[in-house]
Design an enzyme around this catalytic site. Structure first.
Site, PDB file in Angstrom:
ATOM      1  N   HIS A  63       4.091  -0.506  -2.448  1.00  0.00           N
ATOM      2  CA  HIS A  63       4.900   0.651  -2.843  1.00  0.00           C
ATOM      3  C   HIS A  63       5.332   1.406  -1.596  1.00  0.00           C
ATOM      4  CE1 HIS A  63       0.913   2.441  -2.440  1.00  0.00           C
ATOM      5  NE2 HIS A  63       1.382   3.667  -2.633  1.00  0.00           N
ATOM      6  N   HIS A  65       5.025   4.418  -0.170  1.00  0.00           N
ATOM      7  CA  HIS A  65       4.375   5.614   0.351  1.00  0.00           C
ATOM      8  C   HIS A  65       4.088   5.370   1.837  1.00  0.00           C
ATOM      9  CE1 HIS A  65       2.744   7.491  -3.645  1.00  0.00           C
ATOM     10  NE2 HIS A  65       3.981   7.853  -3.370  1.00  0.00           N
ATOM     11  N   ASP A  67       1.670   5.801   3.867  1.00  0.00           N
ATOM     12  CA  ASP A  67       0.446   5.107   4.317  1.00  0.00           C
ATOM     13  C   ASP A  67       0.470   3.619   3.973  1.00  0.00           C
ATOM     14  OD1 ASP A  67       0.159   6.304   1.667  1.00  0.00           O
ATOM     15  OD2 ASP A  67      -1.927   5.654   1.665  1.00  0.00           O
ATOM     16  N   HIS A  68       1.575   3.170   3.362  1.00  0.00           N
ATOM     17  CA  HIS A  68       1.708   1.745   3.035  1.00  0.00           C
ATOM     18  C   HIS A  68       2.923   1.087   3.689  1.00  0.00           C
ATOM     19  CE1 HIS A  68      -1.503   1.755  -0.064  1.00  0.00           C
ATOM     20  NE2 HIS A  68      -1.240   3.048   0.022  1.00  0.00           N
ATOM     21  N   HIS A 146       0.832   4.590 -10.634  1.00  0.00           N
ATOM     22  CA  HIS A 146       0.552   5.352  -9.409  1.00  0.00           C
ATOM     23  C   HIS A 146       1.605   6.416  -9.155  1.00  0.00           C
ATOM     24  CE1 HIS A 146      -0.852   6.376  -5.460  1.00  0.00           C
ATOM     25  NE2 HIS A 146       0.213   5.885  -4.856  1.00  0.00           N
TER      26      HIS A 146
HETATM   27 ZN   LIG Z   1      -2.105   4.991  -0.318  1.00  0.00          ZN
HETATM   28 ZN   LIG Z   2       0.409   5.635  -2.741  1.00  0.00          ZN
END
Ligand SMILES: [Zn+2]
Ligand SMILES: [Zn+2]
Length: 247
Positions: A63, A65, A67-68, A146
């Site tokens: 996804h 975000h 941090d990804h 999520h």
């Molecule tokens: Zn995350």
């Molecule tokens: Zn996330």
């Protein structure tokens, strides 16, 4: 069959709890290497583990975000200046990935991003329940709870007869049970301990369901502050930065 190595580049959450790096999992076979997610700290992790950055063929995103996927611009810079790349890099992720990656790169390095990259980016959209095989890697994406409007995916991964499930970021869904069947490794997020929310997983929930997963090895990752502070009570395997699992 030779082992496949899975390296946990970051076992931390978005807040880098405990100083841990953000999401990024490197899968290496004798013939190919690819990332599952590429958090902001992924390039640092690759260098800490002395991984040849040029060996990465593909990046699969669960996804969008930070941090990804916020590590991608640093990877592009690496391939432009530090470890020049000529061959294409595939990035496969949920709908909107190509635009979001371009926006992110432009926001972080406006001038550089206006010039053409010296290598080709090949984007592939991953849609829930639409399995596909990309350069020998079989991907089964499925939607996980999520985000409210954007699509977040869990990823089933098949490579050289081995199977991995990566939860991405998700709240509890029975789909995790179904997709964990017959997997060699389940990389599962575990953000919280006391906190219960429908868009992330907590340890008590995973503990309660531990015998329902059909995996050979369950490793918890994306570890938040609550989980790290109660490690002594935890009986499931917790990832650390740099953990390598052979499957
Ligand atoms: Zn995350
Ligand atoms: Zn996330």
């Amino acid at each position: 069959m030779p082992d496949i190595r899975v390296t946990f580049l970051g076992a931390g959450d978005a807040f880098c709890a405990g100083g841990k790096h953000q999401a990024g999992y490197l899968v290496q076979t004798g013939e190919t290497a690819f990332l599952l997610d590429c958090g902001a700290t992924t390039l640092a992790s690759l260098k800490r583990e002395k991984i040849d950055t040029g060996s990465i063929d593909q990046v699969f995103l669960s996804h969008l975000h930070g941090d990804h996927f916020a590590g991608l611009p640093f990877l592009f810079l690496e391939y432009m200046f530090e470890a020049p790349r000529r061959r294409p890099l595939r990035i496969a992720g949920p709908p909107g990935t190509e635009g979001r990656v371009a926006d992110l790169f432009a926001a972080m390095y406006r001038d550089v991003s206006k010039k053409p990259l010296p290598f080709r980016l090949e984007f592939t959209e991953l849609l829930p329940e639409q399995s596909l095989t990309l350069d020998g890697v079989a991907i089964t994406p499925f939607r996980v709870p999520h985000q409210e409007t954007e699509i977040s995916l869990g990823l089933g991964v098949g490579i050289d007869g081995r199977r991995i499930l990566y939860s991405g970021d998700t709240g509890w869904t029975e789909d995790l049970l179904r997709h964990s069947e017959d997997t060699d490794l389940f990389i599962c997020e575990c953000c919280f301990f006391e906190t219960r929310v429908p868009f992330h997983l907590d340890y008590p929930c995973l503990w309660e369901n531990r015998e329902r997963f059909g995996t050979n090895r369950l490793v918890l990752t994306h570890l938040g502050r609550e989980v790290l502070s109660r490690q002594r009570e935890i009986e499931l395997e917790l990832a650390t930065d740099g953990l390598t699992v052979a499957i």
